[in-house]
Enzyme design. Sequence first.
Site, PDB file in Angstrom:
ATOM      1  N   PHE A 176      27.992 -64.961  91.985  1.00 10.74           N
ATOM      2  CA  PHE A 176      27.444 -63.894  92.363  1.00 10.74           C
ATOM      3  C   PHE A 176      25.656 -64.858  92.848  1.00 10.74           C
ATOM      4  O   PHE A 176      25.140 -65.408  92.373  1.00 10.74           O
ATOM      5  CB  PHE A 176      27.696 -62.434  91.729  1.00 10.74           C
ATOM      6  N   ASP A 233      22.295 -72.077  90.428  1.00 12.49           N
ATOM      7  CA  ASP A 233      22.065 -70.897  89.927  1.00 12.49           C
ATOM      8  C   ASP A 233      21.816 -70.344  88.373  1.00 12.49           C
ATOM      9  O   ASP A 233      22.836 -70.405  88.413  1.00 12.49           O
ATOM     10  CB  ASP A 233      23.108 -69.661  90.895  1.00 12.49           C
ATOM     11  N   LYS A 255      16.032 -62.883  85.942  1.00 13.50           N
ATOM     12  CA  LYS A 255      16.901 -62.286  84.536  1.00 13.50           C
ATOM     13  C   LYS A 255      16.123 -62.199  83.422  1.00 13.50           C
ATOM     14  O   LYS A 255      14.821 -61.824  83.389  1.00 13.50           O
ATOM     15  CB  LYS A 255      18.654 -62.666  84.288  1.00 13.50           C
TER      16      LYS A 255
END
Length: 403
Positions: A137, A222, A251
């Site tokens: 993702f 990532d 995040k």
Amino acid sequence: MSDSKWQELEQRLFLRTVNRVPVTLVRGQGVLAWDDEGKEYLDFVGGWAVNSLGHCPSVVVEALEKQARTLIQASNQFYTIPQVQLAQLLIEHSCLDRVFFCNSGVEANEGALKLARRYGKLRLNGAYEVVTTHSSFHGRTLAMTAATGQSKFQEPYIPLPDGFVNVDYNNVDAVKQATGQQTCAVILEPIQGEGGVNVPDDDYLRRVQSWCREKGILFILDEIQTGVGRTGTLFAYERYGVEPDIMTLAKGLGAGVPIGALLARENFSLFSPGEHGSTFGGNPLVCAAAYAGLQYIIDNDIPGEVERVGNYFMLRLDELKQQFDVVTEVRGRGLLIALEFSQEIADQLVLACVDRGLLVNKVRPNALRFMPPLIITEKDVDKAISILADVLTDKFQAHGAES
Ligand SMILES: Cc1ncc(COP(=O)(O)O)c(C=O)c1O
């Protein structure tokens, strides 16, 4: 659980992009949150791995208050101090040399892949293809939807931008086979988060990194979900003994405020002025908050605590696995953990946990994901386990079939 007017309004006013859990959160402090009827919840969703220091941590609140009275936004036409301070802290504590700030994870990945294309153009005769993995993702823009190797996200938007090859995760040969004349980079999550908390073999990242170095293509990590202490080291790459050429963060970096960052090694820092940018990226308000949060995480060895409490959490979840046949697997690292079941019961479990005051996330129809604040204690873990055990006992006898 509340059924307030806010939920009715939401149903009428919003584009239907999400099935929300019927809770209207109005306040949070530390690991706790409260709804609009005053009900208290233990929050093991953590704003989707964002609230690294819990709700409203005082160091971040104080930094926000101070900065909001000083300078909120100035644009990147000018130098501002909080973004330079945050950059310095990130560079000092990572293997990367330069940073670009943006506002979300997907923007950080877009920037990373634009940088990979600059590298391909300048150093690899125009190579532009990027190898990514199934179940990954990387975000919701059209390009990152193409990068994200999950057909459920891709199908509604076909045709997608060109230049991505999705291959099996945890399979070095698949990466090798997908590498060709047009390949400029490989992008991986050190542990796949949204795809189900998939932990690769210990040597997977190291072997992919060697392949990238051999072929002269970029090794991009990532770390939007795994970074900033989540897996028990400040960055997950440390755990696997690799050093990415480019890394993306978001995040937990902001400890609750929206920020993304793209970091690159000097040799691959190939943007020229005007080739990339952002209006809000690196604004003083958000950078001051992120700086305060990150400094706290480093000064207090929060990653070490995550490793300790995360191991305890995994042990306690393993006990549930021993008790309930329906629990088939516990997997994860640090405080990024999934609990998998033999049946598609995650939706029911989320609602049953909410009823008992525990917020958890469904990561697959048959799996829950836990991404609590990095500051949880063993006591919080015990409370969560006790609620999960009650919920499972209600629905399944220990070692029994569905009652
Ligand atoms: C690994 C990873 N990359 C990228 C993203 C996208 O981040 P954002 O939602 O901030 O755009 C996410 C979000 O879940 C993620 O987990």
